[in-house]
Design a protein around this motif. Structure first.
Motif, PDB file in Angstrom:
ATOM      1  N   ASP A  78      84.357  51.507  97.826  1.00  0.00           N
ATOM      2  CA  ASP A  78      83.824  52.606  97.017  1.00  0.00           C
ATOM      3  C   ASP A  78      84.913  53.519  96.475  1.00  0.00           C
ATOM      4  O   ASP A  78      84.831  53.966  95.325  1.00  0.00           O
ATOM      5  CB  ASP A  78      82.846  53.450  97.845  1.00  0.00           C
ATOM      6  CG  ASP A  78      81.632  52.663  98.290  1.00  0.00           C
ATOM      7  OD1 ASP A  78      81.065  51.930  97.454  1.00  0.00           O
ATOM      8  OD2 ASP A  78      81.253  52.780  99.479  1.00  0.00           O
ATOM      9  N   ILE A  79      85.915  53.829  97.294  1.00  0.00           N
ATOM     10  CA  ILE A  79      86.960  54.771  96.892  1.00  0.00           C
ATOM     11  C   ILE A  79      88.325  54.301  97.388  1.00  0.00           C
ATOM     12  O   ILE A  79      88.423  53.571  98.377  1.00  0.00           O
ATOM     13  CB  ILE A  79      86.700  56.200  97.430  1.00  0.00           C
ATOM     14  CG1 ILE A  79      86.592  56.211  98.957  1.00  0.00           C
ATOM     15  CG2 ILE A  79      85.467  56.814  96.785  1.00  0.00           C
ATOM     16  CD1 ILE A  79      86.483  57.606  99.561  1.00  0.00           C
ATOM     17  N   GLN A 114      81.154  56.233 102.896  1.00  0.00           N
ATOM     18  CA  GLN A 114      81.929  55.453 101.930  1.00  0.00           C
ATOM     19  C   GLN A 114      82.611  54.246 102.562  1.00  0.00           C
ATOM     20  O   GLN A 114      83.013  54.272 103.722  1.00  0.00           O
ATOM     21  CB  GLN A 114      83.002  56.338 101.287  1.00  0.00           C
ATOM     22  CG  GLN A 114      82.466  57.551 100.552  1.00  0.00           C
ATOM     23  CD  GLN A 114      81.694  57.168  99.304  1.00  0.00           C
ATOM     24  OE1 GLN A 114      82.180  56.461  98.433  1.00  0.00           O
ATOM     25  NE2 GLN A 114      80.447  57.635  99.235  1.00  0.00           N
ATOM     26  N   VAL A 168      85.973  52.660 102.392  1.00  0.00           N
ATOM     27  CA  VAL A 168      87.243  53.278 102.006  1.00  0.00           C
ATOM     28  C   VAL A 168      88.381  52.265 102.028  1.00  0.00           C
ATOM     29  O   VAL A 168      88.497  51.479 102.970  1.00  0.00           O
ATOM     30  CB  VAL A 168      87.586  54.438 102.971  1.00  0.00           C
ATOM     31  CG1 VAL A 168      88.903  55.092 102.572  1.00  0.00           C
ATOM     32  CG2 VAL A 168      86.459  55.454 103.010  1.00  0.00           C
ATOM     33  N   ALA A 206      83.251  57.600 107.470  1.00  0.00           N
ATOM     34  CA  ALA A 206      83.411  56.401 106.642  1.00  0.00           C
ATOM     35  C   ALA A 206      82.569  55.253 107.187  1.00  0.00           C
ATOM     36  O   ALA A 206      82.488  55.040 108.397  1.00  0.00           O
ATOM     37  CB  ALA A 206      84.877  55.994 106.585  1.00  0.00           C
TER      38      ALA A 206
END
Length: 261
Positions: free
Chosen positions: A55-56, A119, A121, A146
């Motif tokens: 996601d990021i 998320q 990560v 996370a």
């Protein structure tokens, strides 16, 4: 002054461009910032092949920022600053004792739940040497919420000491010593792990300065450019401790046995 070699050949240490140099430096006509951006592009190809569903993208400050920015750009992923650094704590890599490194990591970084909660990560770091810092960072990011934590290292696994000026630890302290990438991943507690390949590392340097015919990457492949480094030399170097008190008089590999640590 005197010439140490009959036919000297420029063989820069490739690790300098990843870990030791500021991004605004230019070494041997190679802008460090451009070098690190290219590392991000090449890492992005590996991440794309893994299909982790990230996601990021979050850098481990400060050295990995240019790499993470370009990696995220190549993959179309949001770049986020999720780890806040306390600038009054030095680099844990050069700290002499394990307990000091562990305490300093907790003081050095803070993981923001506003960034990490829920998320998947991808953490990007310039290198993973002992694994002390990264193991704790992975846990900090999980504690911040996370869902999954993946790792990308901009350098290959460090398996050999640098003998030309960088006071690297004993090979017994390297997390990559005698471990596969999968075993390292498990040790770090991550859901996935990729390393930059040595071939991509060298190719990046050659692409930015074609006049350089060879880089030194001895800490990755154990091939020392001077050709006179053998096992006996490395053991003596470890005994000497190269100016540090932590290893003088004994091999690090014997510390656990002698003190039952």
């Amino acid at each position: 002054s005197s010439m140490c070699a009959d036919k000297p050949e420029l063989t820069p240490c490739v690790f300098e461009y990843i870990y030791l140099s500021r991004p605004d430096s230019i070494l041997n006509d190679i802008p460090v910032y451009k070098f690190q951006l290219e590392l991000g592009r090449r890492l992005a190809k590996q991440v794309r092949e893994k299909d982790w569903g990230v996601d990021i993208v979050v850098p481990v400050p400060d050295g990995a920022r240019p790499i993470a920015i370009e990696l995220g750009s190549q993959l179309g992923l949001p770049y986020r600053e999720g780890l806040v650094k306390n600038r009054y704590v030095g680099r844990t890599f050069i700290m002499p004792e394990q307990h000091l490194r562990e305490v300093s990591v907790r003081r050095k970084l803070n993981a923001m739940s506003a960034v990490f909660k829920g998320q998947k990560v991808l953490l990007v770091d310039d290198s993973i040497i002992r694994g002390t810092t990264m193991t704790q960072i992975v846990q900090m990011v999980r504690n911040a919420g996370a869902k999954e934590v993946y790792l990308a290292s901009a350098s290959p696994p460090v398996r050999h000491p640098n003998v030309y000026g960088v006071d690297m630890p004993s090979t017994k302290e390297f997390i990559a010593t005698d471990q596969s990438v999968e075993e390292i991943r498990e040790s770090l507690g991550a859901d996935g792990l990729i390393y930059q390949t040595l071939e991509d590392l060298y190719a990046t340097g050659f692409s930015l300065n074609s006049r350089i015919k060879k880089f030194d990457g001895a800490c990755f492949d154990g091939c020392y450019v001077t050709g006179n480094i053998n096992k006996e030399y490395l053991e003596n170097l470890e005994l000497a401790g190269r100016g540090t008190d932590r290893r003088k008089g004994k091999l690090v590999s014997r510390l656990n046995e002698e003190f039952s640590i």
